[in-house]
Design an enzyme around this catalytic site. Structure first.
Site, short mmCIF file in Angstrom:
data_model
loop_
_atom_site.label_atom_id
_atom_site.label_comp_id
_atom_site.label_asym_id
_atom_site.label_seq_id
_atom_site.Cartn_x
_atom_site.Cartn_y
_atom_site.Cartn_z
CE1 TYR A 92 30.35 52.60 27.06
CE2 TYR A 92 29.68 51.10 28.81
CZ TYR A 92 29.71 51.44 27.48
OH TYR A 92 29.09 50.62 26.54
CB SER A 130 25.80 49.48 28.49
OG SER A 130 26.69 48.52 29.04
#
Length: 295
Positions: free
Chosen positions: A151, A138
């Site tokens: 995350y 990501s």
């Protein structure tokens, strides 16, 4: 015999689009997902599209589940050519003071440890024929909003894991690549599909003038697993509509341009800009005026 691709988290979102794309390219598709209902939904969708596919319920944070997944795939097909480590979970948005160790471990175990486990057990069979491992990271690995620590750490770890695996597995003719998507609208690929509710501002702030789609990621995956990409390994591809190259300094012009995109009305944004300029010298008068307008 078709080549075989395993897509973790393949029931919905980016994983579902990748499964469909590779299926149309002639791959036999294995959907590995923890959500059994969503997995069956996606399996039916693929089969109705004429794609050879199976679903195996899998928790990628469980070593037993992952080992079982790879064994079952090899028993059925006799090979594993592509592994797409896509399964992942998001963040709670709680501040660092409020985040719990349980939350940290759950995200790291799924996103990062799951990628490592699936790669570890896929190699047992993939080394027989060579292949490609695609890890979905990501842009949060490089840039963050507040309260995304677990995350962001997991996605940064995936990129580091990617180049380590690429070096270690090159002797088996296994290429390993990571992809870092930016903002992706997964509405169409949810279970059931949803209607997108993105605004003009959401789209036009991107250099490409739109938010990304799962199909954008799937197209890149399709290329990277092909023979045309045989000289690519150990690297990360950022695919985000250009967002990570933008430098943004907040000033009145940025606010005005953002409002023009939001309302699709330049005249209205110009009037609000004039209101902002007036408020610098007379906040109380402008506050009184706004209270009368909004009630």
């Amino acid at each position: 015999m078709n080549k075989v691709s395993i897509i973790t988290g393949g029931a919905r979102g980016i994983g579902a689009a990748i499964a469909h794309k590779l299926g149309t390219k002639g791959y036999s598709i294995v959907i590995a997902d923890i959500d059994e209902n969503a997995g069956q939904y996606r399996l039916n969708y693929l089969k109705n599209s004429g794609i050879d596919a199976i679903f195996i319920k899998t928790d990628v944070s469980s070593e037993h589940d992952v080992s079982n997944l790879m064994d079952k795939v090899y028993e059925k097909y006799g090979r594993i050519d592509v592994l797409v480590n896509n399964a992942g979970i998001g963040f709670s948005g709680r501040s660092i003071e409020e985040q719990t160790l349980e939350e940290w471990r759950r995200i790291i175990d799924t996103n990062l440890t799951g990628t490592w486990l699936c790669s570890k057990y896929a190699v047992k069979y993939m080394k027989n024929t060579g292949g490609v491992i695609i890890n979905i990271a990501s842009t949060r690995a490089f840039q963050s909003e507040p309260n995304t620590e677990p995350y962001s750490a997991s996605k940064g770890g995936i990129i580091a894991l990617t180049h380590a695996l690429a070096v270690s597995l090159s002797k088996y003719n296994i290429r390993v690549i990571s992809i870092s998507p930016g903002w992706i609208d997964t509405s169409k690929w949810q279970v059931p599909p949803r209607t997108s509710n993105l605004s003009n501002l959401d789209h036009k702030q991107h250099l490409t003038k739109r938010v990304g789609l799962p199909e954008d990621i799937a197209s890149l995956v399709s290329f990277l697993v092909s023979d045309e990409a045989s000289w690519i390994s150990g690297v990360n591809f950022t695919i985000d509509g250009g967002m990570t190259v933008k430098m943004i300094y907040i000033d009145e012009n940025v606010i005005q341009n953002s409002l023009a995109l939001l309302f699709d009305d330049y005249e209205l944004s110009a009037l609000i800009r004039r209101l902002i300029d007036k408020a610098k010298n007379n906040k109380e008068e402008i506050k009184k005026l706004l209270k009368e307008i909004v009630g």
